[in-house]
Design a protein around this motif. Structure first.
Motif, PDB file in Angstrom:
ATOM      1  N   ASN A   3      -7.436  30.815  38.588  1.00  0.00           N
ATOM      2  CA  ASN A   3      -8.357  32.161  37.982  1.00  0.00           C
ATOM      3  C   ASN A   3      -9.427  32.826  39.221  1.00  0.00           C
ATOM      4  O   ASN A   3      -9.396  33.987  38.972  1.00  0.00           O
ATOM      5  N   LYS A   4      -9.788  31.925  39.900  1.00  0.00           N
ATOM      6  CA  LYS A   4     -10.784  32.443  41.052  1.00  0.00           C
ATOM      7  C   LYS A   4      -9.885  33.561  41.935  1.00  0.00           C
ATOM      8  O   LYS A   4     -10.499  34.567  42.193  1.00  0.00           O
ATOM      9  N   SER A   5      -8.574  33.191  42.087  1.00  0.00           N
ATOM     10  CA  SER A   5      -7.849  34.308  42.909  1.00  0.00           C
ATOM     11  C   SER A   5      -7.511  35.370  42.265  1.00  0.00           C
ATOM     12  O   SER A   5      -7.740  36.292  42.788  1.00  0.00           O
ATOM     13  N   ILE A   6      -7.344  35.099  40.878  1.00  0.00           N
ATOM     14  CA  ILE A   6      -6.900  36.242  39.954  1.00  0.00           C
ATOM     15  C   ILE A   6      -8.176  37.297  39.842  1.00  0.00           C
ATOM     16  O   ILE A   6      -7.997  38.420  40.086  1.00  0.00           O
ATOM     17  N   LYS A   7      -9.308  36.757  39.617  1.00  0.00           N
ATOM     18  CA  LYS A   7     -10.411  37.447  39.689  1.00  0.00           C
ATOM     19  C   LYS A   7     -10.741  38.138  41.023  1.00  0.00           C
ATOM     20  O   LYS A   7     -11.350  39.330  40.843  1.00  0.00           O
ATOM     21  N   ALA A   8     -10.712  37.513  41.997  1.00  0.00           N
ATOM     22  CA  ALA A   8     -10.886  38.054  43.360  1.00  0.00           C
ATOM     23  C   ALA A   8      -9.985  39.320  43.705  1.00  0.00           C
ATOM     24  O   ALA A   8     -10.357  40.351  43.830  1.00  0.00           O
ATOM     25  N   GLN A   9      -8.765  39.288  43.110  1.00  0.00           N
ATOM     26  CA  GLN A   9      -7.779  40.123  43.346  1.00  0.00           C
ATOM     27  C   GLN A   9      -8.010  41.461  42.318  1.00  0.00           C
ATOM     28  O   GLN A   9      -8.204  42.820  42.482  1.00  0.00           O
ATOM     29  N   MET A  10      -8.492  41.091  40.999  1.00  0.00           N
ATOM     30  CA  MET A  10      -8.971  42.153  40.000  1.00  0.00           C
ATOM     31  C   MET A  10     -10.135  42.921  40.649  1.00  0.00           C
ATOM     32  O   MET A  10     -10.509  44.028  40.539  1.00  0.00           O
ATOM     33  N   ARG A  11     -11.196  42.238  41.076  1.00  0.00           N
ATOM     34  CA  ARG A  11     -12.299  42.525  41.720  1.00  0.00           C
ATOM     35  C   ARG A  11     -12.163  43.720  42.742  1.00  0.00           C
ATOM     36  O   ARG A  11     -12.700  44.742  42.720  1.00  0.00           O
ATOM     37  N   ALA A  12     -11.095  43.284  43.618  1.00  0.00           N
ATOM     38  CA  ALA A  12     -10.924  44.296  44.710  1.00  0.00           C
ATOM     39  C   ALA A  12     -10.302  45.426  44.367  1.00  0.00           C
ATOM     40  O   ALA A  12     -10.524  46.633  44.632  1.00  0.00           O
ATOM     41  N   GLU A  13      -9.160  45.316  43.250  1.00  0.00           N
ATOM     42  CA  GLU A  13      -8.580  46.615  42.846  1.00  0.00           C
ATOM     43  C   GLU A  13      -9.486  47.423  42.148  1.00  0.00           C
ATOM     44  O   GLU A  13      -9.421  48.757  42.469  1.00  0.00           O
ATOM     45  N   ARG A  14     -10.227  46.872  41.161  1.00  0.00           N
ATOM     46  CA  ARG A  14     -11.170  47.892  40.479  1.00  0.00           C
ATOM     47  C   ARG A  14     -12.507  48.342  41.115  1.00  0.00           C
ATOM     48  O   ARG A  14     -12.752  49.686  40.815  1.00  0.00           O
ATOM     49  N   LEU A  15     -12.708  47.785  42.135  1.00  0.00           N
ATOM     50  CA  LEU A  15     -13.855  48.029  43.203  1.00  0.00           C
ATOM     51  C   LEU A  15     -13.369  49.308  43.801  1.00  0.00           C
ATOM     52  O   LEU A  15     -13.819  50.280  44.309  1.00  0.00           O
ATOM     53  N   ALA A  16     -11.896  49.118  44.495  1.00  0.00           N
ATOM     54  CA  ALA A  16     -11.441  50.329  45.028  1.00  0.00           C
ATOM     55  C   ALA A  16     -11.079  51.569  44.285  1.00  0.00           C
ATOM     56  O   ALA A  16     -11.390  52.610  44.750  1.00  0.00           O
ATOM     57  N   ALA A  17     -10.690  51.092  43.149  1.00  0.00           N
ATOM     58  CA  ALA A  17     -10.556  52.371  42.111  1.00  0.00           C
ATOM     59  C   ALA A  17     -11.748  53.161  41.909  1.00  0.00           C
ATOM     60  O   ALA A  17     -11.899  54.407  41.890  1.00  0.00           O
ATOM     61  N   ARG A  18     -13.168  52.515  41.625  1.00  0.00           N
ATOM     62  CA  ARG A  18     -14.188  52.817  41.545  1.00  0.00           C
ATOM     63  C   ARG A  18     -14.766  53.592  42.779  1.00  0.00           C
ATOM     64  O   ARG A  18     -15.153  54.875  42.821  1.00  0.00           O
ATOM     65  N   ASP A  19     -14.400  53.243  44.071  1.00  0.00           N
ATOM     66  CA  ASP A  19     -14.825  53.937  45.353  1.00  0.00           C
ATOM     67  C   ASP A  19     -13.933  55.163  45.377  1.00  0.00           C
ATOM     68  O   ASP A  19     -14.364  55.928  46.124  1.00  0.00           O
TER      69      ASP A  19
END
Length: 199
Positions: A3-19
């Motif tokens: 879960n921690k790795s999945i969340k980290a990947q989701m976090r990075a992808e969605r923040l990149a989309a926001r950026d």
């Protein structure tokens, strides 16, 4: 993948989309968020509402905060005290702001601390059930837990752009579900199992 790795990947992808959103686009979307929020969030005069001062590419929630203040809300914003703790200090027009950690600013230690009854919660990613992924520090989870320990039950409204939605956030025991999600396409009321949308 854990879960921690999945969340980290989701976090990075969605923040990149926001950026990737342009400055003007973010401002337009922030205006829509403020309009939907003003229609959806009902409060009594004196209700304490925590907002936040945007950093990086976050929603500019100050537009909504201005509306809620005009409706009688008592505003506060988070201030990071150390590696574990945020507190919420009163945010009034003209209050002096001091630099904090992670590029944040907030009212200084001479400003009163408040306990929010409604919390506008920043996030990195969210799903349609109201589960969120924060920035990884756990500050909001701990702050909300402390309020619960005091018998408080603040209404939690996630603030994000549509591009930050994911299909499903992995659940963990310490996670606290949002009561609503506010984006530029509307407000989703998730309290008590309701899935109503304004927008």
């Amino acid at each position: 993948m854990q879960n921690k790795s999945i969340k980290a990947q989701m976090r990075a992808e969605r923040l990149a989309a926001r950026d990737a959103l342009g400055v003007a686009d973010r401002l337009d979307k922030s205006r829509s968020i403020a309009a939907y929020g003003a229609a959806a969030i009902e409060l009594d005069a004196g209700t304490t509402v925590s907002g936040f001062l945007p950093i990086r590419s976050e929603v500019d929630v100050r537009l909504l905060m201005d509306v809620l203040r005009d409706e009688g809300g008592r505003l506060c914003v988070p201030v990071v005290l150390d590696k574990e703790t945020i507190v919420f200090r009163a945010f009034t027009p003209g209050v002096d702001l001091v630099s904090g950690v992670f590029g944040t600013v907030g009212p200084g230690p001479d400003v009163p601390e408040l306990e929010p009854q409604i919390m506008l919660v920043p996030l990195a990613a969210f799903d349609s059930r109201g589960h969120r992924i924060g920035y990884g520090g756990g500050y909001y989870d701990r702050a909300i837990h402390r309020l619960h320990e005091k018998g408080r039950n603040p209404r939690l409204i996630g603030i994000a752009f549509d591009c930050q939605e994911v299909a499903s956030v992995p659940e963990e025991p310490h996670d606290i579900r949002l009561h609503g999600i506010l984006t530029e396409s509307g407000f989703r009321d998730l309290s008590d199992g309701a899935i109503a949308k304004i927008g």
